[in-house]
Write a protein that holds these residues in place. Sequence first.
Motif, PDB file in Angstrom:
ATOM      1  N   LEU A 182     -64.150 -49.610  51.065  1.00 16.71           N
ATOM      2  CA  LEU A 182     -63.420 -50.814  50.661  1.00 16.71           C
ATOM      3  C   LEU A 182     -64.367 -51.892  50.150  1.00 16.71           C
ATOM      4  CD1 LEU A 182     -60.830 -50.952  53.583  1.00 16.71           C
ATOM      5  CD2 LEU A 182     -60.480 -50.140  51.257  1.00 16.71           C
ATOM      6  N   ALA A 183     -65.649 -51.748  50.469  1.00 15.45           N
ATOM      7  CA  ALA A 183     -66.623 -52.739  49.995  1.00 15.45           C
ATOM      8  C   ALA A 183     -68.010 -52.122  49.997  1.00 15.45           C
ATOM      9  CB  ALA A 183     -66.597 -53.966  50.911  1.00 15.45           C
ATOM     10  N   SER A 184     -68.881 -52.694  49.167  1.00 13.09           N
ATOM     11  CA  SER A 184     -70.265 -52.228  49.117  1.00 13.09           C
ATOM     12  C   SER A 184     -71.162 -53.472  49.130  1.00 13.09           C
ATOM     13  CB  SER A 184     -70.453 -51.429  47.819  1.00 13.09           C
ATOM     14  OG  SER A 184     -71.783 -51.028  47.699  1.00 13.09           O
ATOM     15  N   TYR A 185     -72.213 -53.428  49.921  1.00 16.39           N
ATOM     16  CA  TYR A 185     -73.076 -54.608  50.057  1.00 16.39           C
ATOM     17  C   TYR A 185     -74.528 -54.237  49.822  1.00 16.39           C
ATOM     18  CZ  TYR A 185     -68.928 -56.213  52.530  1.00 16.39           C
ATOM     19  OH  TYR A 185     -67.648 -56.529  52.868  1.00 16.39           O
ATOM     20  N   LYS A 186     -75.231 -55.166  49.174  1.00 22.24           N
ATOM     21  CA  LYS A 186     -76.665 -54.939  48.933  1.00 22.24           C
ATOM     22  C   LYS A 186     -77.470 -55.563  50.075  1.00 22.24           C
ATOM     23  CE  LYS A 186     -80.352 -56.182  45.672  1.00 22.24           C
ATOM     24  NZ  LYS A 186     -80.709 -56.888  44.437  1.00 22.24           N
ATOM     25  N   VAL A 187     -78.333 -54.776  50.691  1.00 19.72           N
ATOM     26  CA  VAL A 187     -79.193 -55.336  51.739  1.00 19.72           C
ATOM     27  C   VAL A 187     -80.658 -54.973  51.455  1.00 19.72           C
ATOM     28  CG1 VAL A 187     -77.347 -55.199  53.464  1.00 19.72           C
ATOM     29  CG2 VAL A 187     -79.007 -53.388  53.376  1.00 19.72           C
ATOM     30  N   LEU A 188     -81.551 -55.847  51.921  1.00 17.10           N
ATOM     31  CA  LEU A 188     -82.988 -55.643  51.697  1.00 17.10           C
ATOM     32  C   LEU A 188     -83.696 -55.432  53.031  1.00 17.10           C
ATOM     33  CD1 LEU A 188     -84.474 -58.376  49.295  1.00 17.10           C
ATOM     34  CD2 LEU A 188     -84.060 -55.974  48.797  1.00 17.10           C
ATOM     35  N   LEU A 217     -64.036 -48.460  55.863  1.00 18.08           N
ATOM     36  CA  LEU A 217     -65.287 -47.838  55.417  1.00 18.08           C
ATOM     37  C   LEU A 217     -65.990 -48.792  54.461  1.00 18.08           C
ATOM     38  CD1 LEU A 217     -64.206 -44.147  54.765  1.00 18.08           C
ATOM     39  CD2 LEU A 217     -65.532 -45.031  56.669  1.00 18.08           C
ATOM     40  N   ILE A 218     -67.240 -49.055  54.758  1.00 15.69           N
ATOM     41  CA  ILE A 218     -68.008 -49.914  53.851  1.00 15.69           C
ATOM     42  C   ILE A 218     -69.368 -49.245  53.579  1.00 15.69           C
ATOM     43  CG2 ILE A 218     -66.909 -52.043  54.715  1.00 15.69           C
ATOM     44  CD1 ILE A 218     -70.388 -52.038  55.361  1.00 15.69           C
ATOM     45  N   GLN A 219     -69.926 -49.571  52.437  1.00 13.22           N
ATOM     46  CA  GLN A 219     -71.200 -48.953  52.074  1.00 13.22           C
ATOM     47  C   GLN A 219     -72.316 -49.988  52.052  1.00 13.22           C
ATOM     48  OE1 GLN A 219     -72.037 -45.884  48.711  1.00 13.22           O
ATOM     49  NE2 GLN A 219     -72.114 -47.895  47.801  1.00 13.22           N
ATOM     50  N   LEU A 220     -73.435 -49.649  52.663  1.00  8.87           N
ATOM     51  CA  LEU A 220     -74.630 -50.496  52.502  1.00  8.87           C
ATOM     52  C   LEU A 220     -75.544 -49.833  51.484  1.00  8.87           C
ATOM     53  CD1 LEU A 220     -75.809 -51.684  56.061  1.00  8.87           C
ATOM     54  CD2 LEU A 220     -74.227 -52.812  54.488  1.00  8.87           C
ATOM     55  N   VAL A 221     -75.948 -50.606  50.489  1.00  9.04           N
ATOM     56  CA  VAL A 221     -76.963 -50.130  49.553  1.00  9.04           C
ATOM     57  C   VAL A 221     -78.259 -50.785  50.020  1.00  9.04           C
ATOM     58  CG1 VAL A 221     -77.671 -50.002  47.141  1.00  9.04           C
ATOM     59  CG2 VAL A 221     -75.238 -50.021  47.732  1.00  9.04           C
ATOM     60  N   ILE A 222     -79.138 -49.971  50.590  1.00  6.83           N
ATOM     61  CA  ILE A 222     -80.307 -50.507  51.306  1.00  6.83           C
ATOM     62  C   ILE A 222     -81.551 -50.382  50.438  1.00  6.83           C
ATOM     63  CG2 ILE A 222     -81.678 -50.285  53.407  1.00  6.83           C
ATOM     64  CD1 ILE A 222     -79.100 -48.758  54.549  1.00  6.83           C
ATOM     65  N   TRP A 223     -82.115 -51.512  50.061  1.00  6.03           N
ATOM     66  CA  TRP A 223     -83.293 -51.540  49.181  1.00  6.03           C
ATOM     67  C   TRP A 223     -84.568 -51.643  50.000  1.00  6.03           C
ATOM     68  CZ3 TRP A 223     -83.421 -51.487  43.724  1.00  6.03           C
ATOM     69  CH2 TRP A 223     -82.151 -51.399  43.124  1.00  6.03           C
ATOM     70  N   ALA A 263     -74.124 -54.182  59.057  1.00  5.12           N
ATOM     71  CA  ALA A 263     -72.877 -53.841  58.354  1.00  5.12           C
ATOM     72  C   ALA A 263     -71.723 -54.677  58.912  1.00  5.12           C
ATOM     73  CB  ALA A 263     -72.580 -52.355  58.517  1.00  5.12           C
ATOM     74  N   PHE A 264     -71.711 -54.828  60.228  1.00  4.11           N
ATOM     75  CA  PHE A 264     -70.663 -55.609  60.897  1.00  4.11           C
ATOM     76  C   PHE A 264     -70.692 -57.074  60.430  1.00  4.11           C
ATOM     77  CE2 PHE A 264     -69.144 -58.316  64.286  1.00  4.11           C
ATOM     78  CZ  PHE A 264     -68.055 -57.660  64.823  1.00  4.11           C
ATOM     79  N   HIS A 265     -71.885 -57.688  60.467  1.00  2.00           N
ATOM     80  CA  HIS A 265     -71.983 -59.119  60.129  1.00  2.00           C
ATOM     81  C   HIS A 265     -71.712 -59.374  58.650  1.00  2.00           C
ATOM     82  CE1 HIS A 265     -73.196 -60.423  64.045  1.00  2.00           C
ATOM     83  NE2 HIS A 265     -74.177 -59.559  64.069  1.00  2.00           N
ATOM     84  N   VAL A 266     -72.217 -58.475  57.794  1.00  4.12           N
ATOM     85  CA  VAL A 266     -72.012 -58.671  56.359  1.00  4.12           C
ATOM     86  C   VAL A 266     -70.509 -58.589  56.045  1.00  4.12           C
ATOM     87  CG1 VAL A 266     -72.492 -57.739  54.073  1.00  4.12           C
ATOM     88  CG2 VAL A 266     -74.301 -57.829  55.741  1.00  4.12           C
ATOM     89  N   THR A 267     -69.839 -57.629  56.665  1.00  2.00           N
ATOM     90  CA  THR A 267     -68.397 -57.500  56.432  1.00  2.00           C
ATOM     91  C   THR A 267     -67.666 -58.730  56.964  1.00  2.00           C
ATOM     92  OG1 THR A 267     -68.679 -55.136  56.772  1.00  2.00           O
ATOM     93  CG2 THR A 267     -66.424 -55.932  56.712  1.00  2.00           C
TER      94      THR A 267
END
Length: 248
Positions: free
Chosen positions: A9-15, A59-65, A179-183
């Motif tokens: 349902l969402a995708s987030y960019k994390v570093l 369901l959410i996706q983390l794109v981890i850089w 993932a929890f906090h970003v959502t």
Amino acid sequence: MPLGEKDCLASYKVLVVGETSVGKTALINNLVGREFRESMVPTIGVDFVKKIFEVDGALIQLVIWDTAGQERFRSITKYQYRGVQGIVLVYDVTNFESFSHLTYWISSIQYEVAHSHCGRGRYEPIPIILCGNKCDMVEKRQVKSCKGYKLAEKEMAFEFFETSAKTGTNVFQSFQRLAFHVTDIHNPKLMKSYHPYMIRCYDDTETTEELRSQVKLRRSAPKKDKIAPKERGKCVKLKRSLCCGCFR
Ligand code: GDP
């Protein structure tokens, strides 16, 4: 078929950021099930990995850089910070210097993130998960757990974990909590109960149709156990005490 981007349902960019050799690449490798390597050769980060989590039935996706390789030249730039929604900030518990440089990292995160938001009219807090890595190296420890915890509180990192990319201690948990906090910040409507345990992480290989339908079922469950806003404060405290307890 394994779960993919279209199930999310969402995708987030994390570093993942921090000094050289604190174990940023090793943490990411552990998260995605790659083998741990003892080699002391500093790694050059391979762009990013994707990992799917279930947060509160969504369901959410983390794109981890991975920023490994660039930190030596202090060259993590505005470009990399652009669009970042969460940070895993890593130090090495066996290297005091990596801990004392955290204030530099925190101020540069704040500066870069604030600037990358400039002109977009909206400024959301950026959740930082602080990780004291290499906690398996008990005899070489230079930074006590309480120091990490205090710094996390002072600098308002959302959570603090001591991790080991070698043994896997708290690696999943750190990214799960991110993932929890970003959502929670970017898509609060996806949150149903705010229950701290309502969070799972999936291996790309283990996901099946059955799992997909289970997730759907959990998502469509009535919201009867949703925690009232007043109670959420308690939940946050609980999260704090939970993460505090993780390294004991
Ligand atoms: P990066 O430069 O921050 O990406 O650090 P690396 O992931 O390349 O790790 C640097 C070194 O530390 C490598 O030799 C790793 O094997 C080692 N290392 C990383 N994490 C851990 C850990 O949790 N425990 C132990 N014992 N060694 C680790």
